[in-house]
Write a protein that holds these residues in place. Sequence first.
Motif, PDB file in Angstrom:
ATOM      1  N   UNK A  16       0.830  -1.204   0.000  1.00 35.51           N
ATOM      2  CA  UNK A  16       0.000   0.000   0.000  1.00 35.51           C
ATOM      3  C   UNK A  16       0.867   1.257   0.000  1.00 35.51           C
ATOM      4  N   UNK A  17       0.295   2.344  -0.438  1.00 32.72           N
ATOM      5  CA  UNK A  17       1.001   3.620  -0.387  1.00 32.72           C
ATOM      6  C   UNK A  17       0.898   4.232   0.992  1.00 32.72           C
ATOM      7  N   UNK A  18       1.661   5.252   1.210  1.00 39.11           N
ATOM      8  CA  UNK A  18       1.605   6.053   2.436  1.00 39.11           C
ATOM      9  C   UNK A  18       1.877   5.271   3.715  1.00 39.11           C
ATOM     10  N   UNK A  19       2.777   4.290   3.656  1.00 43.22           N
ATOM     11  CA  UNK A  19       3.177   3.579   4.868  1.00 43.22           C
ATOM     12  C   UNK A  19       4.321   4.338   5.526  1.00 43.22           C
ATOM     13  N   UNK A  20       4.321   4.358   6.840  1.00 46.47           N
ATOM     14  CA  UNK A  20       5.476   4.910   7.538  1.00 46.47           C
ATOM     15  C   UNK A  20       6.678   4.018   7.230  1.00 46.47           C
ATOM     16  N   UNK A  21       7.849   4.536   7.453  1.00 44.41           N
ATOM     17  CA  UNK A  21       9.070   3.757   7.194  1.00 44.41           C
ATOM     18  C   UNK A  21       9.078   2.463   8.021  1.00 44.41           C
ATOM     19  N   UNK A  22       8.643   2.554   9.281  1.00 44.86           N
ATOM     20  CA  UNK A  22       8.622   1.388  10.161  1.00 44.86           C
ATOM     21  C   UNK A  22       7.601   0.347   9.682  1.00 44.86           C
ATOM     22  N   UNK A  23       6.434   0.819   9.284  1.00 48.48           N
ATOM     23  CA  UNK A  23       5.402  -0.098   8.799  1.00 48.48           C
ATOM     24  C   UNK A  23       5.806  -0.708   7.466  1.00 48.48           C
ATOM     25  N   UNK A  48      10.798   4.015  17.521  1.00 45.00           N
ATOM     26  CA  UNK A  48       9.983   3.065  16.754  1.00 45.00           C
ATOM     27  C   UNK A  48      10.839   2.282  15.762  1.00 45.00           C
ATOM     28  N   UNK A  49      11.753   2.967  15.117  1.00 41.73           N
ATOM     29  CA  UNK A  49      12.649   2.272  14.191  1.00 41.73           C
ATOM     30  C   UNK A  49      13.548   1.309  14.956  1.00 41.73           C
ATOM     31  N   UNK A  89       3.423  -5.335  16.581  1.00 43.46           N
ATOM     32  CA  UNK A  89       4.078  -4.153  16.025  1.00 43.46           C
ATOM     33  C   UNK A  89       3.262  -3.537  14.900  1.00 43.46           C
ATOM     34  N   UNK A  90       2.733  -4.359  14.021  1.00 38.72           N
ATOM     35  CA  UNK A  90       1.907  -3.845  12.924  1.00 38.72           C
ATOM     36  C   UNK A  90       0.700  -3.103  13.499  1.00 38.72           C
ATOM     37  N   UNK A  95      -2.123   2.054  14.519  1.00 39.27           N
ATOM     38  CA  UNK A  95      -2.890   2.910  15.437  1.00 39.27           C
ATOM     39  C   UNK A  95      -2.304   4.302  15.561  1.00 39.27           C
ATOM     40  N   UNK A  96      -1.121   4.509  15.045  1.00 42.39           N
ATOM     41  CA  UNK A  96      -0.459   5.817  15.196  1.00 42.39           C
ATOM     42  C   UNK A  96      -0.962   6.803  14.154  1.00 42.39           C
TER      43      UNK A  96
END
Length: 96
Positions: A16-23, A48-49, A89-90, A95-96
């Motif tokens: 998917x688009x717009x994922x945080x770097x961690x996700x 988080x990283x 973690x996911x 939720x953030x």
Amino acid sequence: MEFESFIQSVAQQKKPGNLSRQLEALWYDGIGDWQKAHDLADGPSDRLSARVHAYLHRKEGDLWNADYWYKRAGEARPSCSLNEEWELLVKRMLEM
């Protein structure tokens, strides 16, 4: 994004688009690309990283290195399975 949608994207290997770097790191780990996941988690210095980085080294079996990153994240190594840790973690990131 909801957890089930994320799981479907992993199953279909359609990021998917717009994922945080961690996700995004967790997504790559979910499709079996540990190296890409590690590369994403290995740059930033935020907690988080560091937490994702810790999980990845635990999965790799490098517990000394994992414990270093858990400490950097301000958390202890969990006693749950790797699959449970990945899911937790996911969900946390979503939720953030």
